[in-house]
Design a protein around this motif. Structure first.
Motif, PDB file in Angstrom:
ATOM      1  N   UNK A 203     -71.254 -28.310 121.549  1.00  0.00           N
ATOM      2  CA  UNK A 203     -71.581 -27.131 121.162  1.00  0.00           C
ATOM      3  C   UNK A 203     -72.889 -27.009 120.673  1.00  0.00           C
ATOM      4  N   UNK A 204     -73.445 -26.407 122.241  1.00  0.00           N
ATOM      5  CA  UNK A 204     -75.304 -27.002 122.504  1.00  0.00           C
ATOM      6  C   UNK A 204     -75.549 -24.592 122.469  1.00  0.00           C
ATOM      7  N   UNK A 205     -75.035 -24.161 121.172  1.00  0.00           N
ATOM      8  CA  UNK A 205     -75.424 -23.142 120.806  1.00  0.00           C
ATOM      9  C   UNK A 205     -75.343 -22.244 119.978  1.00  0.00           C
ATOM     10  N   UNK A 206     -75.203 -20.927 119.556  1.00  0.00           N
ATOM     11  CA  UNK A 206     -75.167 -19.995 118.274  1.00  0.00           C
ATOM     12  C   UNK A 206     -73.984 -20.411 118.252  1.00  0.00           C
ATOM     13  N   UNK A 207     -73.991 -20.339 116.631  1.00  0.00           N
ATOM     14  CA  UNK A 207     -72.236 -20.456 116.086  1.00  0.00           C
ATOM     15  C   UNK A 207     -72.594 -19.522 114.307  1.00  0.00           C
ATOM     16  N   UNK A 208     -71.452 -19.158 113.873  1.00  0.00           N
ATOM     17  CA  UNK A 208     -71.458 -19.080 112.601  1.00  0.00           C
ATOM     18  C   UNK A 208     -70.699 -20.294 112.157  1.00  0.00           C
ATOM     19  N   UNK A 209     -70.753 -20.367 109.808  1.00  0.00           N
ATOM     20  CA  UNK A 209     -69.797 -20.581 109.895  1.00  0.00           C
ATOM     21  C   UNK A 209     -69.071 -21.009 109.335  1.00  0.00           C
ATOM     22  N   UNK A 210     -68.248 -19.419 109.936  1.00  0.00           N
ATOM     23  CA  UNK A 210     -66.815 -18.682 109.873  1.00  0.00           C
ATOM     24  C   UNK A 210     -66.613 -19.238 110.839  1.00  0.00           C
ATOM     25  N   UNK A 211     -67.430 -19.361 111.951  1.00  0.00           N
ATOM     26  CA  UNK A 211     -66.338 -19.678 113.382  1.00  0.00           C
ATOM     27  C   UNK A 211     -65.725 -20.418 113.426  1.00  0.00           C
ATOM     28  N   UNK A 237     -72.495 -24.103 103.456  1.00  0.00           N
ATOM     29  CA  UNK A 237     -72.798 -23.330 102.359  1.00  0.00           C
ATOM     30  C   UNK A 237     -74.129 -24.449 101.852  1.00  0.00           C
ATOM     31  N   UNK A 238     -74.516 -24.373 102.444  1.00  0.00           N
ATOM     32  CA  UNK A 238     -75.581 -26.063 102.564  1.00  0.00           C
ATOM     33  C   UNK A 238     -77.283 -24.956 102.377  1.00  0.00           C
ATOM     34  N   UNK A 239     -77.217 -24.069 103.044  1.00  0.00           N
ATOM     35  CA  UNK A 239     -78.279 -23.194 102.883  1.00  0.00           C
ATOM     36  C   UNK A 239     -78.296 -21.579 102.918  1.00  0.00           C
ATOM     37  N   UNK A 240     -79.592 -21.065 103.038  1.00  0.00           N
ATOM     38  CA  UNK A 240     -79.166 -19.433 103.485  1.00  0.00           C
ATOM     39  C   UNK A 240     -78.387 -19.036 103.938  1.00  0.00           C
ATOM     40  N   UNK A 241     -79.255 -19.197 105.244  1.00  0.00           N
ATOM     41  CA  UNK A 241     -78.532 -18.979 107.050  1.00  0.00           C
ATOM     42  C   UNK A 241     -77.020 -19.302 106.822  1.00  0.00           C
ATOM     43  N   UNK A 242     -76.680 -18.457 107.340  1.00  0.00           N
ATOM     44  CA  UNK A 242     -74.274 -19.320 107.387  1.00  0.00           C
ATOM     45  C   UNK A 242     -74.547 -19.146 109.040  1.00  0.00           C
ATOM     46  N   UNK A 243     -75.844 -19.578 110.368  1.00  0.00           N
ATOM     47  CA  UNK A 243     -76.035 -20.232 110.928  1.00  0.00           C
ATOM     48  C   UNK A 243     -75.610 -21.846 111.219  1.00  0.00           C
ATOM     49  N   UNK A 244     -74.853 -22.293 112.295  1.00  0.00           N
ATOM     50  CA  UNK A 244     -74.260 -23.951 112.401  1.00  0.00           C
ATOM     51  C   UNK A 244     -75.799 -23.849 113.257  1.00  0.00           C
ATOM     52  N   UNK A 245     -76.449 -25.652 112.591  1.00  0.00           N
ATOM     53  CA  UNK A 245     -76.697 -26.268 113.778  1.00  0.00           C
ATOM     54  C   UNK A 245     -76.223 -26.715 115.146  1.00  0.00           C
ATOM     55  N   UNK A 246     -76.720 -26.763 116.230  1.00  0.00           N
ATOM     56  CA  UNK A 246     -76.013 -27.202 117.535  1.00  0.00           C
ATOM     57  C   UNK A 246     -75.273 -28.279 116.998  1.00  0.00           C
TER      58      UNK A 246
END
Length: 261
Positions: A203-211, A237-246
């Motif tokens: 997954x080399x694009x944006x996702x969110x933690x709930x995805x 839940x380890x940072x403010x942003x809920x976006x995952x890294x790739x």
């Protein structure tokens, strides 16, 4: 956690799935969120069903849903255990009516998903897994244990996004060499890895933690891993942003998947 608990969560996901299907079968309104992503009444109906049911089941455990993601990090950073929910993962697939959307419910503990349920309303299939207890799929009332393919096949079977394939993925695939691409929507790509039908999901694009959380739990319970591009297990839940890294999800832990980046 007991087997009874995972059964209860599966039942909640299935109830939400039935509500989604009722809306899926007719015309429905499509709104737009602030981030321009689509929102339907099915997302909201499933959200309310799941949130209300989990609040009754475990009133002591906080929860975070895609449709109630305004909880500030100053509050949620103190959560050691919480429910993470995507009431309708794959809204674009829902709108296209191709059936590739899911209900995702995960229990997170100390930044890791320890229990996950991924329900597919159209097929009725439900994937579930719990740390230390294995993973399984339920279809037509039959429960079948699943596991990753621990030795990657040739040609490699690669799970890819139905709606989000991009240049980064294309470059990765070119370096990967001979492969078969299995395109799929929503968290079902992770489930393909969990049940041994794909060797890798890059997954080399944006996702969110709930995805990802629920299917991540299933992959882990099935013997696989989901890591970021620094080879660290994906954290929640380890940072403010809920976006995952790739990230990369895979079954074969002996293969160097990072070298193709």
């Amino acid at each position: 956690m007991t087997q009874t608990r995972i059964d209860q969560v599966m039942a909640i996901a299935e109830t939400a799935g039935k509500a989604i299907l009722e809306i899926y079968a007719r015309d429905f309104q499509i709104d737009e969120k602030e981030d321009k992503s689509p929102l339907t009444e099915a997302d909201l109906a499933a959200h309310h069903i799941i949130v209300d049911a989990l609040a009754q089941l475990t009133p002591e455990i906080p929860l975070l849903s895609e449709e109630s993601a305004e909880t500030d990090f100053s509050e949620r950073k103190g959560w050691q255990r919480y429910w993470l929910i995507d009431p309708l993962d794959g809204t674009k697939e829902f709108i296209k009516k191709n059936g590739e959307f899911t209900v995702n419910i995960a229990l997170i503990e100390n930044h890791a998903p320890i229990l996950g349920v991924v329900h597919v309303p159209v097929s009725g299939r439900t994937y579930a897994g719990e740390t230390g207890k294995g993973a399984f799929v339920v279809e037509d009332g039959m429960r079948t244990e699943i596991s990753v393919t621990s030795q990657a096949q040739a040609p490699l079977r690669v799970a890819g996004s139905r709606s989000h394939a991009g240049e980064s993925l294309q470059r990765y695939l070119e370096k990967l060499g001979e492969h078969e691409l299995v395109s799929m929507g929503s968290s079902l790509k992770l489930c393909l890895v969990a049940e041994g039908k794909a060797d890798i999901y890059p997954r080399l694009g944006p996702t969110s933690e709930w995805d990802t959380a629920a299917a991540h739990a299933v992959v882990t319970a099935a013997g696989g891993e989901v890591t970021d591009l620094q080879d660290e297990i994906l954290k929640y839940n380890a940072k403010e942003s809920l976006l995952n890294p790739h990230f990369l999800a895979f079954g074969d832990k002996n293969k160097d998947w990072l070298k193709y980046l």
